[in-house]
Scaffold this motif. Structure first.
Motif, PDB file in Angstrom:
ATOM      1  N   HIS A 412       0.765  -1.308  -0.135  1.00 23.86           N
ATOM      2  CA  HIS A 412      -0.015  -0.003   0.152  1.00 23.86           C
ATOM      3  C   HIS A 412       0.867   1.252   0.247  1.00 23.86           C
ATOM      4  O   HIS A 412       0.708   2.229  -0.840  1.00 23.86           O
ATOM      5  N   VAL A 413       1.955   1.168   0.831  1.00 27.86           N
ATOM      6  CA  VAL A 413       2.703   2.372   0.754  1.00 27.86           C
ATOM      7  C   VAL A 413       3.702   2.452  -0.226  1.00 27.86           C
ATOM      8  O   VAL A 413       3.931   3.603  -0.611  1.00 27.86           O
ATOM      9  N   ALA A 414       4.053   1.381  -0.872  1.00 24.49           N
ATOM     10  CA  ALA A 414       4.671   1.526  -2.191  1.00 24.49           C
ATOM     11  C   ALA A 414       4.090   2.037  -3.220  1.00 24.49           C
ATOM     12  O   ALA A 414       4.628   2.648  -3.954  1.00 24.49           O
ATOM     13  N   GLY A 415       2.663   1.698  -3.363  1.00 28.26           N
ATOM     14  CA  GLY A 415       1.916   2.453  -4.336  1.00 28.26           C
ATOM     15  C   GLY A 415       1.643   3.973  -3.999  1.00 28.26           C
ATOM     16  O   GLY A 415       1.598   4.481  -4.964  1.00 28.26           O
ATOM     17  N   ILE A 416       1.384   4.008  -2.785  1.00 27.21           N
ATOM     18  CA  ILE A 416       1.468   5.589  -2.375  1.00 27.21           C
ATOM     19  C   ILE A 416       2.439   6.356  -2.926  1.00 27.21           C
ATOM     20  O   ILE A 416       2.545   7.405  -3.358  1.00 27.21           O
ATOM     21  N   THR A 417       3.784   5.880  -2.592  1.00 23.27           N
ATOM     22  CA  THR A 417       5.111   6.438  -3.224  1.00 23.27           C
ATOM     23  C   THR A 417       5.210   6.637  -4.533  1.00 23.27           C
ATOM     24  O   THR A 417       5.421   7.556  -4.874  1.00 23.27           O
ATOM     25  N   ALA A 418       4.555   5.834  -5.327  1.00 26.89           N
ATOM     26  CA  ALA A 418       4.502   5.941  -6.798  1.00 26.89           C
ATOM     27  C   ALA A 418       3.479   7.269  -7.083  1.00 26.89           C
ATOM     28  O   ALA A 418       3.912   7.741  -8.079  1.00 26.89           O
ATOM     29  N   LEU A 419       2.572   7.301  -6.443  1.00 31.80           N
ATOM     30  CA  LEU A 419       1.628   8.493  -6.473  1.00 31.80           C
ATOM     31  C   LEU A 419       2.434   9.563  -6.237  1.00 31.80           C
ATOM     32  O   LEU A 419       2.308  10.813  -7.047  1.00 31.80           O
ATOM     33  N   LEU A 420       3.128   9.850  -5.167  1.00 32.60           N
ATOM     34  CA  LEU A 420       3.906  11.111  -4.969  1.00 32.60           C
ATOM     35  C   LEU A 420       4.978  11.206  -5.755  1.00 32.60           C
ATOM     36  O   LEU A 420       5.188  12.461  -6.251  1.00 32.60           O
ATOM     37  N   LEU A 421       5.699  10.088  -6.417  1.00 32.81           N
ATOM     38  CA  LEU A 421       6.650  10.535  -7.457  1.00 32.81           C
ATOM     39  C   LEU A 421       6.079  10.948  -8.879  1.00 32.81           C
ATOM     40  O   LEU A 421       6.881  11.419  -9.568  1.00 32.81           O
ATOM     41  N   GLU A 422       4.765  10.451  -8.898  1.00 31.12           N
ATOM     42  CA  GLU A 422       4.346  10.802 -10.296  1.00 31.12           C
ATOM     43  C   GLU A 422       3.770  12.497 -10.043  1.00 31.12           C
ATOM     44  O   GLU A 422       3.935  13.321 -10.855  1.00 31.12           O
ATOM     45  N   ALA A 423       3.378  12.815  -8.938  1.00 27.93           N
ATOM     46  CA  ALA A 423       2.904  14.259  -8.624  1.00 27.93           C
ATOM     47  C   ALA A 423       3.849  15.010  -8.754  1.00 27.93           C
ATOM     48  O   ALA A 423       4.112  16.234  -8.778  1.00 27.93           O
ATOM     49  N   ASN A 424       5.319  14.580  -7.892  1.00 29.61           N
ATOM     50  CA  ASN A 424       6.521  15.411  -8.114  1.00 29.61           C
ATOM     51  C   ASN A 424       7.784  14.352  -8.379  1.00 29.61           C
ATOM     52  O   ASN A 424       8.359  13.778  -7.348  1.00 29.61           O
ATOM     53  N   PRO A 425       8.018  14.350  -9.602  1.00 30.03           N
ATOM     54  CA  PRO A 425       9.056  13.408  -9.776  1.00 30.03           C
ATOM     55  C   PRO A 425      10.385  13.684  -9.212  1.00 30.03           C
ATOM     56  O   PRO A 425      11.469  12.901  -9.261  1.00 30.03           O
ATOM     57  N   ASN A 426      10.566  14.744  -8.697  1.00 26.85           N
ATOM     58  CA  ASN A 426      11.923  15.258  -8.161  1.00 26.85           C
ATOM     59  C   ASN A 426      12.150  15.016  -6.777  1.00 26.85           C
ATOM     60  O   ASN A 426      13.223  15.385  -6.026  1.00 26.85           O
ATOM     61  N   LEU A 427      11.096  14.495  -6.053  1.00 27.39           N
ATOM     62  CA  LEU A 427      11.338  14.085  -4.703  1.00 27.39           C
ATOM     63  C   LEU A 427      12.335  12.965  -4.303  1.00 27.39           C
ATOM     64  O   LEU A 427      12.810  11.915  -5.240  1.00 27.39           O
ATOM     65  N   THR A 428      13.172  13.215  -3.258  1.00 29.32           N
ATOM     66  CA  THR A 428      14.367  12.353  -3.073  1.00 29.32           C
ATOM     67  C   THR A 428      13.599  11.202  -1.991  1.00 29.32           C
ATOM     68  O   THR A 428      12.542  11.689  -1.584  1.00 29.32           O
ATOM     69  N   PRO A 429      14.389  10.119  -2.024  1.00 30.03           N
ATOM     70  CA  PRO A 429      13.768   9.182  -0.780  1.00 30.03           C
ATOM     71  C   PRO A 429      13.521   9.682   0.376  1.00 30.03           C
ATOM     72  O   PRO A 429      12.522   9.351   1.186  1.00 30.03           O
ATOM     73  N   ASP A 430      14.495  10.650   0.945  1.00 33.30           N
ATOM     74  CA  ASP A 430      14.327  11.362   2.283  1.00 33.30           C
ATOM     75  C   ASP A 430      13.257  12.166   2.195  1.00 33.30           C
ATOM     76  O   ASP A 430      12.340  12.004   3.283  1.00 33.30           O
ATOM     77  N   GLN A 431      12.741  13.031   1.098  1.00 28.27           N
ATOM     78  CA  GLN A 431      11.555  13.608   1.031  1.00 28.27           C
ATOM     79  C   GLN A 431      10.382  12.928   1.117  1.00 28.27           C
ATOM     80  O   GLN A 431       9.189  13.179   1.772  1.00 28.27           O
ATOM     81  N   VAL A 432      10.533  11.795   0.251  1.00 27.76           N
ATOM     82  CA  VAL A 432       9.118  10.727   0.249  1.00 27.76           C
ATOM     83  C   VAL A 432       8.808  10.231   1.871  1.00 27.76           C
ATOM     84  O   VAL A 432       7.788  10.361   2.386  1.00 27.76           O
ATOM     85  N   LYS A 433       9.770  10.027   2.434  1.00 28.67           N
ATOM     86  CA  LYS A 433       9.818   9.361   3.813  1.00 28.67           C
ATOM     87  C   LYS A 433       9.185  10.288   4.841  1.00 28.67           C
ATOM     88  O   LYS A 433       8.171  10.249   5.528  1.00 28.67           O
TER      89      LYS A 433
END
Length: 469
Positions: A412-433
């Motif tokens: 579930h959180v992996a899928g949400i992470t994909a949503l975040l990276l579509e919304a903002n492809p420049n996010l770093t792993p630290d920013q996503v977390k």
């Protein structure tokens, strides 16, 4: 053993109890011959007359060098697999060869290739995914389209994926499917790790990875969208190691993700498995997850299924650069089986010239109880699980099944992470977390060592991702 709620014909998931020291400080920058070899290797060599399977990790940031491989040959090691993007080799070794390896300056660690454990949709409504997709403001910021994880590569590092299932069909949203299991005992010589690509179905004896893949990015094609995954627009990459998962198989998934990162725009790797023991930054799985993090890949691990006791957290989920996911019910409560961390336990260590701080607690909680997702295509005669019959419409039973566990929460959180990276492809792993933590819903009555920041909130997370563009 405690944990799994959902009944499943094809797999049983559990996590071994682990014991953590109270507030430890570890240096990961150097090691000496005295601590290069983990105790489990010596114990195995004492209990067995023959050679044992180990993972040898060298100092370095890329694949083993020619000098590293020459060292193994010089020591008479004749059964080994060399990874392609990580400084690691899986090898069959004798006691005398381990003793020799422990004295070599270029050897960072030698650990046992032990067996790991898998931790075994209305959930998109409870996590806020449905609301995020329907939000008109989000659509406007996303070129007029709802956020679905489009174009984001997600590696499902698991038992495999059934790409004959139309919800994640090979050649469509399952853009690659890899059989990656390596049998060290059958090898002759030191050879590159064998990846078999373009395999339509790599999940022939478990079903665990197929269920995980459906939660990440299934299209819901076999249920008219009813059981759609979190990020149906994501590009799924299956890395299948079968029902029997060993450390070499787990790091193989990371190695493949690094090797193919640019080709498939791999931004996420989800791991619904774990093991036992203390948190050790020098462990090859932690080194592999750190290399993925350094390459801009968001790494997720299941917290484990040994709750409700304290001090039951998956050791690979404790690395400060990964997202650890506990399991909750669909109404926002913490699942009894979800592994907890340990109050006040953590520490600092140095790795790659940087000081790191870790805490023994999950990052966030997501739905992990009675999750409906894709099943390996099988005859109807095999469908007798009571939960399936109770929760799934008869016409959908051949294609979906019910499972529970932190294995089901993590995708579930992996899928949400994909949503975040579509919304903002420049996010770093630290920013996503950080976004996932900052936007989580607090869980009353629980402390952070039990639930981390709280229950994941996809809507608020996507909103925050857009705001950072």
């Amino acid at each position: 053993m405690s944990g799994l709620v959902g009944k499943r014909l094809l797999a049983v998931f559990c996590v071994l109890v682990l014991v953590m020291p109270v507030f430890s400080s570890v240096s990961a920058s150097t090691s000496t011959s005295g601590n290069v070899v983990e105790d489990k290797v010596w114990s195995k060599l004492k209990s067995e007359k023959g050679p044992v399977e180990v993972i040898v990790t060298f100092h370095g940031d890329d694949k083993p060098t020619a000098a590293n491989l020459e060292l193994l040959e010089t020591l008479g090691i004749s059964k080994a697999v060399s990874l392609k993007s990580l400084p690691m080799v899986g090898a069959v070794v004798s006691k005398s060869q381990v003793e020799e390896l422990s004295q070599q300056e270029e050897v960072r660690s030698v650990v046992l290739n032990e067996k790991l454990t898998y931790y075994n949709a209305e959930s998109t409504e409870y996590t806020g995914v449905d609301r995020a997709r329907a939000d008109e403001n989000f659509k406007q910021q996303n070129g007029g389209l709802p956020v679905t994880g489009k174009g984001v590569g997600v590696v499902v590092n698991d038992s495999g994926v059934d790409g004959t299932h139309q919800d994640h069909q090979f050649g469509k949203n399952l853009v690659q499917n890899v059989l990656g299991s390596a049998n060290l005992q059958s090898l002759t010589g030191i050879v590159p790790v064998p990846y078999v690509e373009n395999v339509p179905n790599t999940d022939t004896n478990s079903g665990h990875g197929t269920h995980v893949a459906g939660t990440v990015g299934g299209t819901g094609a076999m249920s008219d969208g009813l059981h759609e995954g979190v990020a149906p627009g994501a590009d799924l990459i299956g890395y299948g190691s079968g029902a029997g998962l060993f450390i070499l198989d787990g790091i193989g998934g990371f190695d493949y993700a690094l090797e193919k990162q640019d080709e498939y725009n791999i931004k996420v790797i989800t791991n619904s498995w774990g093991g036992s023991g203390d948190f050790d930054p020098n462990h090859p799985i932690n080194i592999a997850s750190k290399k993925a993090y350094d390459s801009g890949i968001v790494v997720l691990f299941a917290a484990g299924n040994e709750g409700p006791d304290e001090n039951t957290h998956n050791p690979y989920a404790k690395a400060p650069w990964v997202i650890s996911v506990g399991a909750g019910t669909k109404d926002g409560a913490l699942a009894d089986f979800s592994s907890r961390g340990t109050e006040g336990v953590g520490g600092t260590f140095e790795m790659d010239g940087k000081q790191w701080t870790w805490k023994d607690e999950p990052t966030v909680v997501a739905p992990g109880v009675d999750i409906i997702s894709t099943r390996v295509i099988a005859p109807l005669s095999g469908l007798s699980a009571p939960k399936d019959i109770q929760m799934i419409a008869p016409e959908h039973l051949p294609f979906y099944t019910v499972m529970s566990g932190t294995s089901m929460a993590t995708p579930h959180v992996a899928g949400i992470t994909a949503l975040l990276l579509e919304a903002n492809p420049n996010l770093t792993p630290d920013q996503v977390k950080q976004i996932i933590q900052d936007t989580a819903t607090p869980m009353a009555g629980h402390q952070s060592w039990e639930v981390g920041a709280g229950y994941v909130n996809a809507y608020e997370a996507v909103k925050a991702a857009f705001a950072l563009k």
